[in-house]
Motif scaffolding. Structure first.
Motif, mmCIF file in Angstrom:
data_model
loop_
_atom_site.group_PDB
_atom_site.id
_atom_site.type_symbol
_atom_site.label_atom_id
_atom_site.label_comp_id
_atom_site.label_asym_id
_atom_site.label_seq_id
_atom_site.Cartn_x
_atom_site.Cartn_y
_atom_site.Cartn_z
ATOM 1 N N ILE A 8 0.856 -1.184 0.000
ATOM 2 C CA ILE A 8 0.000 0.000 0.000
ATOM 3 C C ILE A 8 0.890 1.231 0.000
ATOM 4 N N PRO A 9 0.740 2.138 -0.992
ATOM 5 C CA PRO A 9 1.579 3.338 -1.038
ATOM 6 C C PRO A 9 1.445 4.165 0.228
ATOM 7 N N VAL A 10 2.555 4.713 0.666
ATOM 8 C CA VAL A 10 2.598 5.495 1.897
ATOM 9 C C VAL A 10 2.674 6.978 1.540
ATOM 10 N N ARG A 36 7.413 4.657 11.204
ATOM 11 C CA ARG A 36 7.717 3.308 10.700
ATOM 12 C C ARG A 36 8.676 3.339 9.518
ATOM 13 N N TYR A 37 8.772 4.528 8.842
ATOM 14 C CA TYR A 37 9.580 4.620 7.631
ATOM 15 C C TYR A 37 10.574 5.768 7.750
ATOM 16 N N ARG A 38 11.635 5.679 6.972
ATOM 17 C CA ARG A 38 12.673 6.708 7.049
ATOM 18 C C ARG A 38 12.655 7.609 5.812
ATOM 19 N N LEU A 39 13.331 8.717 5.963
ATOM 20 C CA LEU A 39 13.468 9.657 4.851
ATOM 21 C C LEU A 39 14.148 8.945 3.686
ATOM 22 N N GLN A 40 13.653 9.203 2.443
ATOM 23 C CA GLN A 40 14.289 8.589 1.297
ATOM 24 C C GLN A 40 14.200 9.491 0.075
ATOM 25 N N GLU A 41 15.102 9.248 -0.854
ATOM 26 C CA GLU A 41 15.160 10.063 -2.062
ATOM 27 C C GLU A 41 14.013 9.698 -2.995
ATOM 28 N N VAL A 42 13.501 10.728 -3.714
ATOM 29 C CA VAL A 42 12.463 10.533 -4.718
ATOM 30 C C VAL A 42 12.901 11.259 -5.983
ATOM 31 N N PRO A 43 12.318 10.916 -7.114
ATOM 32 C CA PRO A 43 12.715 11.572 -8.370
ATOM 33 C C PRO A 43 12.627 13.098 -8.280
ATOM 34 N N GLY A 44 13.491 13.757 -9.013
ATOM 35 C CA GLY A 44 13.504 15.222 -9.022
ATOM 36 C C GLY A 44 14.524 15.801 -8.054
ATOM 37 N N ALA A 48 11.807 12.634 0.635
ATOM 38 C CA ALA A 48 10.426 12.543 1.104
ATOM 39 C C ALA A 48 10.395 12.035 2.538
ATOM 40 N N LEU A 49 9.554 12.684 3.358
ATOM 41 C CA LEU A 49 9.342 12.276 4.740
ATOM 42 C C LEU A 49 7.944 11.672 4.860
ATOM 43 N N PRO A 50 7.835 10.391 5.208
ATOM 44 C CA PRO A 50 6.513 9.749 5.326
ATOM 45 C C PRO A 50 5.672 10.412 6.422
ATOM 46 N N VAL A 51 4.384 10.568 6.166
ATOM 47 C CA VAL A 51 3.457 11.142 7.142
ATOM 48 C C VAL A 51 2.310 10.160 7.372
ATOM 49 N N LEU A 52 1.616 10.343 8.479
ATOM 50 C CA LEU A 52 0.526 9.445 8.842
ATOM 51 C C LEU A 52 -0.699 9.700 7.977
ATOM 52 N N GLU A 53 -1.198 8.630 7.376
ATOM 53 C CA GLU A 53 -2.352 8.727 6.480
ATOM 54 C C GLU A 53 -3.555 9.342 7.182
ATOM 55 N N VAL A 70 3.338 13.259 -2.010
ATOM 56 C CA VAL A 70 3.599 12.175 -2.949
ATOM 57 C C VAL A 70 3.198 10.859 -2.285
ATOM 58 N N ARG A 71 3.229 9.791 -3.078
ATOM 59 C CA ARG A 71 2.964 8.449 -2.547
ATOM 60 C C ARG A 71 4.188 7.579 -2.844
ATOM 61 N N ILE A 72 4.730 6.960 -1.790
ATOM 62 C CA ILE A 72 5.902 6.097 -1.948
ATOM 63 C C ILE A 72 5.422 4.648 -2.034
ATOM 64 N N GLN A 73 5.745 4.001 -3.148
ATOM 65 C CA GLN A 73 5.274 2.635 -3.362
ATOM 66 C C GLN A 73 6.008 1.623 -2.482
ATOM 67 N N ASP A 74 7.320 1.811 -2.326
ATOM 68 C CA ASP A 74 8.126 0.870 -1.533
ATOM 69 C C ASP A 74 8.887 1.638 -0.459
ATOM 70 N N PRO A 75 8.228 2.020 0.613
ATOM 71 C CA PRO A 75 8.890 2.800 1.668
ATOM 72 C C PRO A 75 9.945 1.973 2.390
ATOM 73 N N LEU A 76 11.002 2.639 2.819
ATOM 74 C CA LEU A 76 12.084 1.974 3.537
ATOM 75 C C LEU A 76 11.808 2.040 5.036
ATOM 76 N N PRO A 77 11.852 0.911 5.737
ATOM 77 C CA PRO A 77 11.573 0.933 7.187
ATOM 78 C C PRO A 77 12.642 1.693 7.954
ATOM 79 N N SER A 78 12.210 2.380 8.981
ATOM 80 C CA SER A 78 13.141 3.111 9.834
ATOM 81 C C SER A 78 13.864 2.144 10.759
#
Length: 424
Positions: A8-10, A36-44, A48-53, A70-78
């Motif tokens: 599920i995209p985050v 649950r997820y860590r900061l990660q690079e996105v295109p451009g 991106a910093l994951p936020v609570l849905e 944005v929506r991250i398809q494969d978020p990296l766990p923190s």
């Protein structure tokens, strides 16, 4: 079911690297960051910093923090997520599978503790109610096993009222219930669906292992799978043991355990009711490890003690201990039956503490414990005198508090020395 396995995209807020730290602080302050997820690079070239849905509608960002959702398809766990406890992993996995069907009522059925025996996890009887089973079916047990890193699952029920304290355990996943457990270097194998195993008795097993039993003969009247027989033989150096047990499943495990630990040649297994035991006059030491009471075995213990020299009885019993007022000092507990130097019935013994919260030799001997010990010593003295038609003396060596068995009920062990009185 396949649709559930699609990640599920985050939701996340993408911004330029120079604004990332300020954005993180802003989100953390308002409890909007998804830990649950860590900061990660996105295109451009952004991060991106994951936020609570569930808190997206609360986002109110200052204009000086340019970012977009944005929506991250494969978020990296923190790192914190990777350190999740097994209970958290289990809850999160079930919540992921059930999606919108998840509820607080279902979460209350998810256990926080269990027993692990190798690749088998033994769940408590109140784990996983009918509602979770109705929603997931057999996939429930596969999910639980995977989350807990197990190959087999079993669930404990109430102990059967069959006089043998047989477990009522259901195997949920796997082909058999045989497991192996190691305590203090001793290997125990048993079938969890047929035999009891109490981790709470480890302190008593350690104590037994340290007793000076070199050259002695032991009679263990309630041997089970060898809980105490094995420490006496392996670590306490008892010369020989007679292990008595009437549960056929426990006897099978006991024989395996004696062989596993290489002491089968120093033990004879007596399969049957110990009240019909034909042994007489053989033991330097007798273990009576049955709770709530081993009283039915007291006459047997007296018969197997060496009549010429006596020995030591280790008597297990559950003693009720109501809440007591603040303790007061009392003389050292000696309580030799027939001796005026024995402690009074209302006395308490104060000794230096030997561990936090553990009531043993180093803890306060409560009046109820002392009264039980003195009454037991008097009863054993009478049984021995009647059996051998001569006076015997009994002396309380030690009272060990193994564990709190229930509110205000303590599992105690009385070490009682029993010796014949020699003619003047």
């Amino acid at each position: 079911m396949e649709a559930r396995d699609v990640p599920i995209p985050v939701p996340a807020l993408a911004t330029e690297l120079q604004f990332a730290q300020r954005l993180r602080e802003h989100l953390e302050e308002r409890q909007l960051l998804d830990g649950r997820y860590r900061l990660q690079e996105v295109p451009g070239g952004r991060v991106a910093l994951p936020v609570l849905e569930e808190k997206l509608d609360q986002l109110r960002l200052p204009q000086e923090m340019p970012c977009r959702l944005v929506r991250i398809q494969d978020p990296l766990p923190s790192r914190a997520a990777r350190r999740r406890t097994p209970a958290q992993k289990l809850r999160d996995e079930l919540q992921r599978l059930l999606g919108e069907s998840w509820s607080e009522e279902l979460e209350s059925d998810v256990p926080h503790t269990w027993q692990r025996h190798g690749d088998l996890v033994l769940l408590s009887e109140d784990s996983f109610g009918a509602a979770l089973w109705e929603k997931l079916g057999p996939a429930l047990w596969e999910t639980v096993a995977s989350a807990l890193g197990a190959q087999r699952l079993a669930r404990r029920g109430r102990v059967l009222p069959d006089g043998m304290r047989s477990p009522n355990v259901t195997l949920l996943l796997g082909q058999d219930g045989w497991v192996e457990h190691v305590d203090n270097g001793i290997r125990y194998t048993f079938d969890v669906t047929k035999c009891m195993f109490s981790p709470g008795n480890i302190t008593e097993k350690l104590r037994v292992a340290s007793l000076p039993c070199s050259g002695e003969v032991l009679v263990d009247l309630y041997a089970g799978i060898g809980y105490f027989t094995l420490p006496y033989l392996v670590h306490a150096a008892a010369a020989f043991a007679h292990a008595c047990e009437w549960n056929s499943h426990a006897v099978e495990a006991l024989r395996r355990n004696l062989a596993l630990n290489g002491v089968q040649d120093r033990c004879r297994v007596h399969h049957g009711d110990n009240r019909q035991l034909e042994l007489r006059d053989v033991a330097d030491r007798v273990n009576l490890g049955l709770i709530p009471s081993s009283e039915e075995g007291w006459p047997v213990a007296c018969r197997v003690l060496k009549k010429g020299t006596g020995g030591v009885l280790h008597i297990h019993h559950n003693v009720e201990t109501p809440p007591a007022p603040a303790p007061r000092q009392a003389p050292l507990l000696q309580a030799e039956q027939g001796s005026p130097e024995g402690a009074g019935s209302d006395g308490e013994v104060q000794r230096p503490m030997e561990g936090s919260g553990k009531e043993t030799l180093g803890a306060r001997i409560r009046p109820e414990w002392q009264r039980w010990a003195e009454a037991t010593a008097a009863r054993i003295q009478g049984l021995l005198a009647e059996l051998h038609r001569q006076p015997w003396r009994t002396s309380i060596l030690h009272i060990e508090a193994v564990k709190s068995y229930a509110p205000h009920v303590h599992h105690l062990v009385l070490d009682l020395e029993c010796r014949p009185t020699l003619p003047a």
